[in-house]
Design an enzyme around this catalytic site. Sequence first.
Site, short mmCIF file in Angstrom:
data_model
loop_
_atom_site.label_atom_id
_atom_site.label_comp_id
_atom_site.label_asym_id
_atom_site.label_seq_id
_atom_site.Cartn_x
_atom_site.Cartn_y
_atom_site.Cartn_z
N CYS A 185 22.60 27.58 37.80
CA CYS A 185 22.67 26.11 37.84
C CYS A 185 24.11 25.70 38.06
O CYS A 185 24.77 25.22 37.13
CB CYS A 185 22.13 25.54 36.55
SG CYS A 185 20.39 25.90 36.40
N GLY B 235 45.09 49.96 45.86
CA GLY B 235 45.20 48.83 46.77
C GLY B 235 44.75 49.01 48.20
O GLY B 235 44.68 48.03 48.94
N GLU C 48 46.34 55.48 42.81
CA GLU C 48 45.37 55.06 41.81
C GLU C 48 44.33 54.13 42.43
O GLU C 48 44.26 52.96 42.09
CB GLU C 48 46.22 54.36 40.78
CG GLU C 48 45.78 53.87 39.56
CD GLU C 48 47.00 53.45 38.74
OE1 GLU C 48 47.37 54.23 37.88
OE2 GLU C 48 47.53 52.33 38.95
N TYR D 56 36.98 34.39 44.95
CA TYR D 56 37.99 34.67 45.98
C TYR D 56 37.53 34.37 47.41
O TYR D 56 38.23 34.73 48.36
CB TYR D 56 38.39 36.17 45.98
CG TYR D 56 38.46 36.88 44.67
CD1 TYR D 56 39.43 36.57 43.73
CD2 TYR D 56 37.58 37.92 44.37
CE1 TYR D 56 39.52 37.27 42.54
CE2 TYR D 56 37.66 38.62 43.18
CZ TYR D 56 38.63 38.29 42.27
OH TYR D 56 38.71 38.99 41.10
N1 LLP Z 1 46.01 50.19 39.51
C1 LLP Z 1 46.25 49.03 38.89
C2 LLP Z 1 47.32 48.96 37.90
C3 LLP Z 1 45.47 47.90 39.18
O1 LLP Z 1 45.73 46.77 38.56
C4 LLP Z 1 44.43 48.01 40.12
C5 LLP Z 1 43.60 46.86 40.44
C6 LLP Z 1 44.20 49.24 40.76
C7 LLP Z 1 45.02 50.32 40.43
C8 LLP Z 1 43.11 49.46 41.76
O2 LLP Z 1 43.28 48.68 42.88
P1 LLP Z 1 42.26 48.84 44.11
O3 LLP Z 1 42.50 50.21 44.71
O4 LLP Z 1 40.89 48.71 43.56
O5 LLP Z 1 42.62 47.75 45.03
N2 LLP Z 1 38.81 41.83 40.94
C9 LLP Z 1 39.52 41.88 42.19
C10 LLP Z 1 40.42 43.09 42.28
C11 LLP Z 1 41.41 43.15 41.16
C12 LLP Z 1 42.25 44.38 41.23
C13 LLP Z 1 42.97 44.56 39.96
N3 LLP Z 1 43.77 45.72 39.89
C14 LLP Z 1 38.52 41.89 43.34
O6 LLP Z 1 37.33 41.82 43.08
O7 LLP Z 1 38.91 41.92 44.52
#
Ligand code: LLP
Length: 433
Positions: free
Chosen positions: A362, A249, A291, A335
């Site tokens: 399109c 995150g 993670e 988004y």
């Molecule tokens: N761990 C879990 C259980 C997750 O669901 C996610 C992301 C991460 C780790 C990694 O999160 P990050 O460090 O990448 O923020 N498609 C959306 C983002 C969806 C994230 C889903 N889960 C976008 O393009 O912003």
Amino acid sequence: MIIHSHFDVNEKGHLSIGGADAVELAREFGTPAYILDENVIRANCREYLRAATEEFGADALPLYASKALCFTGIYKIAAEEGMGVDCVSGGELYTAKAAGFPAERIYFHGNNKTDRDIRDAMDMGVGRFVVDNLDELTAVSAEAVRRGITQGILLRITPGIDPHTHRAIVTGNVDSKFGSAIVTGQAMDIVKKALSTKGVELIGLHCHIGSQIFDIEPFADAADIMVRFIADIKAECGFEIRELNLGGGLGVRYTEDDREIDYGSAIADIAKIVRGYCAEHGIRMPRVILEPGRSLVAAAGATLYTVGSVKEIPGFRNYVSVDGGMPDNPRYALYQSQYTAIVASKADAPRDYRATLAGRCCESGDLLGENMLIQKPCRGDVLAVLVTGAYNYSMASNYNRLPRPPVIMVKDGKARVAVRRESYEDIIRNDVL
Ligand code: LLP
């Protein structure tokens, strides 16, 4: 430097990405194309690993959340850099396996693992299942018992945090398809069930509070709630949780309005907070796992397009159309995600032309951004959208039967194909009738 130090302007006045000239990359590999600076990904992995080891000890294992960007080469990099990975589907597991990624360092996530996914993951010998719910616990246990194995598991817990209001809202994110909530009592129920279920060994707890988060407070809130819950488990069940996975995150700088996060010090801050809460509640410090997905790969990427038209509608706006769009980057359509764009051959000119960047589908919502400031382009110019390494290729589609772009890996100025461009033959490969 433009947004990040690996995006720069070279002596020709062109955009350079990791030392490679973006105009030449477009000429050599065609457009649209995803470009990745391999050194940036490796440096980010090293920083996470360094900080995690320093803070949590030698057995620290940061996981790369591979949904952010998934192809065999990225698992090879993660393996070489000593990372673990988070996989969420049979397809991601298959890709990791094809890359030779060590299965014991895989955490298998997802809120609905199919029976086949469960079998595939156990065939591979993945290290941990992150079990989402009671039905899944039963299914994982049944398969493990059938095989005569004990599967290490974490349980996905919903701490009830809204990261964008900076506080724990106890009912906030309880309404979620993921995990079991603490406030409803369902989290304690699944813990007790896991402790009495054959074929699984409860190792730890997992939570993930959101994405593109710039402040530490939401992580502190999550750590507080999770550590309290660990203390409650110890008190009620006499059982000590050994792993606490706080998810991903941390945010990434996409535009000049975003700040840059020092991931090493963010990890140090989170570690200090977890340590404090553990001391407060009298529990032994669990192995803390982070993670990250986006923060490892997003900044490394850029997407190169060719401009097809510049349409100025008097009294309205200027549309710059490119040869890609929502199929290669659905994030603005989904988004309203903000990006920085540069006309690669005019990178030294001021960005003073206000444009809506349109894709070629399109569909009027097929935009890559609105109100963007770029250099004034003309047909044939190469245009780069920066910081597209995360959730672009991995979310790409073939809408309008557009072939997916290739992934080109740049290292020290040299480029090679990591994923080849899809062909029209690839697109009809599975069409049977
Ligand atoms: N761990 C879990 C259980 C997750 O669901 C996610 C992301 C991460 C780790 C990694 O999160 P990050 O460090 O990448 O923020 N498609 C959306 C983002 C969806 C994230 C889903 N889960 C976008 O393009 O912003």
